[in-house]
Design a protein around this motif. Structure first.
Motif, PDB file in Angstrom:
ATOM      1  N   VAL A  40       0.888  -1.230  -0.017  1.00  0.00           N
ATOM      2  CA  VAL A  40       0.041  -0.046  -0.158  1.00  0.00           C
ATOM      3  C   VAL A  40       0.836   1.169   0.125  1.00  0.00           C
ATOM      4  N   MET A  41       0.553   2.109  -0.818  1.00  0.00           N
ATOM      5  CA  MET A  41       1.310   3.467  -1.119  1.00  0.00           C
ATOM      6  C   MET A  41       0.791   4.549  -0.326  1.00  0.00           C
ATOM      7  N   LEU A  42       1.417   5.400   0.310  1.00  0.00           N
ATOM      8  CA  LEU A  42       0.454   6.612   1.206  1.00  0.00           C
ATOM      9  C   LEU A  42       0.926   7.920   0.797  1.00  0.00           C
ATOM     10  N   ASN A  43       0.030   8.701   0.704  1.00  0.00           N
ATOM     11  CA  ASN A  43       0.297   9.909   0.190  1.00  0.00           C
ATOM     12  C   ASN A  43       1.097  10.867   1.145  1.00  0.00           C
ATOM     13  N   ASP A  44       1.420  11.770   0.549  1.00  0.00           N
ATOM     14  CA  ASP A  44       2.357  12.791   1.603  1.00  0.00           C
ATOM     15  C   ASP A  44       2.336  14.132   0.539  1.00  0.00           C
ATOM     16  N   ASP A  45       2.621  15.146   1.111  1.00  0.00           N
ATOM     17  CA  ASP A  45       2.383  16.493   0.458  1.00  0.00           C
ATOM     18  C   ASP A  45       3.689  17.213  -0.379  1.00  0.00           C
ATOM     19  N   TYR A  46       4.768  16.221  -0.249  1.00  0.00           N
ATOM     20  CA  TYR A  46       6.164  16.728  -0.613  1.00  0.00           C
ATOM     21  C   TYR A  46       6.596  15.832  -1.794  1.00  0.00           C
ATOM     22  N   THR A  47       6.406  14.741  -1.930  1.00  0.00           N
ATOM     23  CA  THR A  47       6.936  13.886  -3.089  1.00  0.00           C
ATOM     24  C   THR A  47       6.470  14.233  -4.388  1.00  0.00           C
ATOM     25  N   PRO A  48       7.284  14.634  -5.423  1.00  0.00           N
ATOM     26  CA  PRO A  48       6.752  15.168  -6.699  1.00  0.00           C
ATOM     27  C   PRO A  48       5.692  13.882  -7.320  1.00  0.00           C
ATOM     28  N   MET A  49       4.687  14.310  -8.079  1.00  0.00           N
ATOM     29  CA  MET A  49       3.808  13.152  -8.657  1.00  0.00           C
ATOM     30  C   MET A  49       4.837  12.364  -9.795  1.00  0.00           C
ATOM     31  N   ASP A  50       5.762  13.161 -10.576  1.00  0.00           N
ATOM     32  CA  ASP A  50       6.436  12.362 -11.740  1.00  0.00           C
ATOM     33  C   ASP A  50       7.522  11.284 -10.947  1.00  0.00           C
ATOM     34  N   PHE A  51       7.835  11.640  -9.776  1.00  0.00           N
ATOM     35  CA  PHE A  51       8.463  10.818  -8.812  1.00  0.00           C
ATOM     36  C   PHE A  51       7.947   9.258  -8.660  1.00  0.00           C
ATOM     37  N   VAL A  52       6.727   9.624  -8.281  1.00  0.00           N
ATOM     38  CA  VAL A  52       5.819   8.465  -7.911  1.00  0.00           C
ATOM     39  C   VAL A  52       5.378   7.637  -8.952  1.00  0.00           C
ATOM     40  N   VAL A  53       5.165   8.149 -10.176  1.00  0.00           N
ATOM     41  CA  VAL A  53       4.884   7.387 -10.988  1.00  0.00           C
ATOM     42  C   VAL A  53       6.209   6.652 -11.518  1.00  0.00           C
ATOM     43  N   ILE A  70      -2.730   4.924 -10.577  1.00  0.00           N
ATOM     44  CA  ILE A  70      -2.477   4.610  -8.992  1.00  0.00           C
ATOM     45  C   ILE A  70      -2.125   5.875  -8.262  1.00  0.00           C
ATOM     46  N   MET A  71      -1.085   6.730  -8.915  1.00  0.00           N
ATOM     47  CA  MET A  71      -0.599   7.715  -8.151  1.00  0.00           C
ATOM     48  C   MET A  71      -1.560   8.729  -7.794  1.00  0.00           C
ATOM     49  N   LEU A  72      -2.559   9.029  -8.808  1.00  0.00           N
ATOM     50  CA  LEU A  72      -3.633   9.853  -8.587  1.00  0.00           C
ATOM     51  C   LEU A  72      -4.397   9.236  -7.530  1.00  0.00           C
ATOM     52  N   LYS A  73      -4.836   8.085  -7.571  1.00  0.00           N
ATOM     53  CA  LYS A  73      -5.612   7.440  -6.592  1.00  0.00           C
ATOM     54  C   LYS A  73      -4.830   7.739  -4.987  1.00  0.00           C
ATOM     55  N   VAL A  74      -3.720   7.500  -4.893  1.00  0.00           N
ATOM     56  CA  VAL A  74      -2.873   7.814  -3.684  1.00  0.00           C
ATOM     57  C   VAL A  74      -3.139   9.185  -3.421  1.00  0.00           C
ATOM     58  N   HIS A  75      -2.956   9.940  -4.402  1.00  0.00           N
ATOM     59  CA  HIS A  75      -2.862  11.661  -4.145  1.00  0.00           C
ATOM     60  C   HIS A  75      -4.426  12.136  -3.652  1.00  0.00           C
ATOM     61  N   THR A  76      -5.615  11.434  -4.204  1.00  0.00           N
ATOM     62  CA  THR A  76      -6.897  11.844  -3.657  1.00  0.00           C
ATOM     63  C   THR A  76      -7.469  10.919  -2.433  1.00  0.00           C
ATOM     64  N   PRO A 107       9.575  11.758   1.128  1.00  0.00           N
ATOM     65  CA  PRO A 107       9.202  11.221   2.262  1.00  0.00           C
ATOM     66  C   PRO A 107       8.157  10.025   1.919  1.00  0.00           C
ATOM     67  N   LEU A 108       8.127   9.800   0.257  1.00  0.00           N
ATOM     68  CA  LEU A 108       7.367   8.737   0.207  1.00  0.00           C
ATOM     69  C   LEU A 108       7.350   7.269   0.782  1.00  0.00           C
ATOM     70  N   LEU A 109       6.279   6.661   1.184  1.00  0.00           N
ATOM     71  CA  LEU A 109       6.386   5.643   2.025  1.00  0.00           C
ATOM     72  C   LEU A 109       5.248   4.482   1.546  1.00  0.00           C
TER      73      LEU A 109
HETATM   74  N1  TYC Z   1       0.544  14.595  -2.961  1.00  0.00           N
HETATM   75  C1  TYC Z   1       1.885  14.609  -3.530  1.00  0.00           C
HETATM   76  C2  TYC Z   1       1.849  15.835  -4.446  1.00  0.00           C
HETATM   77  O1  TYC Z   1       1.069  16.605  -4.393  1.00  0.00           O
HETATM   78  C3  TYC Z   1       1.903  13.401  -4.718  1.00  0.00           C
HETATM   79  C4  TYC Z   1       2.068  12.087  -4.331  1.00  0.00           C
HETATM   80  C5  TYC Z   1       1.326  11.176  -4.865  1.00  0.00           C
HETATM   81  C6  TYC Z   1       2.981  11.740  -3.262  1.00  0.00           C
HETATM   82  C7  TYC Z   1       1.403   9.721  -4.370  1.00  0.00           C
HETATM   83  C8  TYC Z   1       2.994  10.589  -2.833  1.00  0.00           C
HETATM   84  O2  TYC Z   1       2.294   8.273  -2.888  1.00  0.00           O
HETATM   85  C9  TYC Z   1       2.167   9.479  -3.307  1.00  0.00           C
HETATM   86  N2  TYC Z   1       3.187  16.157  -4.961  1.00  0.00           N
END
Ligand code: TYC
Length: 116
Positions: A40-53, A70-76, A107-109
């Motif tokens: 399970v991937m968790l959202n955070d406010d700092y990891t860039p979206m393209d890094f998560v992809v 999946i990245m957008l699902k984690v984000h929302t 900080p992606l986890l």
């Molecule tokens: N929320 C992050 C942002 O707005 C993006 C993000 C998506 C971070 C998924 C972690 O698992 C994650 N930059």
């Protein structure tokens, strides 16, 4: 499983005379298929979206479209399942993602959860 050993208790019955010891399983074997684990991937406010992809593509063998979904699902939603594996594989994938993110100073986890 219970194993019952029978040591020729009926020597007077001819069919037992030649047979020696007999092992008999009684009751149902209580075997379960091994549990499966979600990564399970968790959202955070700092990891860039393209890094998560990029992480989803390279560690979970997802194509760009699926990784983006999946990245957008984690984000929302705050979290999403990246894949389901045996315990060893799930632990390894989560650790690899967490180590790589830390190396890259994000900080992606990921965490693992046993399936119900
Ligand atoms: N929320 C992050 C942002 O707005 C993006 C993000 C998506 C971070 C998924 C972690 O698992 C994650 N930059």
């Amino acid at each position: 499983m219970e194993i019952q050993l029978t040591f020729g208790q009926h020597p007077d019955q001819p069919e037992h005379e030649q047979e020696g010891d007999v092992a008999t399983a009684t009751g149902k074997p209580k075997l379960q298929p091994p549990s499966r684990y979600q990564v399970v991937m968790l959202n955070d406010d700092y990891t860039p979206m393209d890094f998560v992809v990029e992480v989803l593509e390279s560690f979970f063998m997802l194509n760009r479209e699926r990784a983006t979904q999946i990245m957008l699902k984690v984000h929302t939603d705050g979290r999403a399942v990246c894949g389901v594996y045996s315990r060893d594989i799930a632990e390894t994938k989560a650790a690899q993602v967490n180590d790589y993110a830390r190396e890259c100073q994000h900080p992606l986890l990921c965490q693992i959860e046993r399936e119900a």
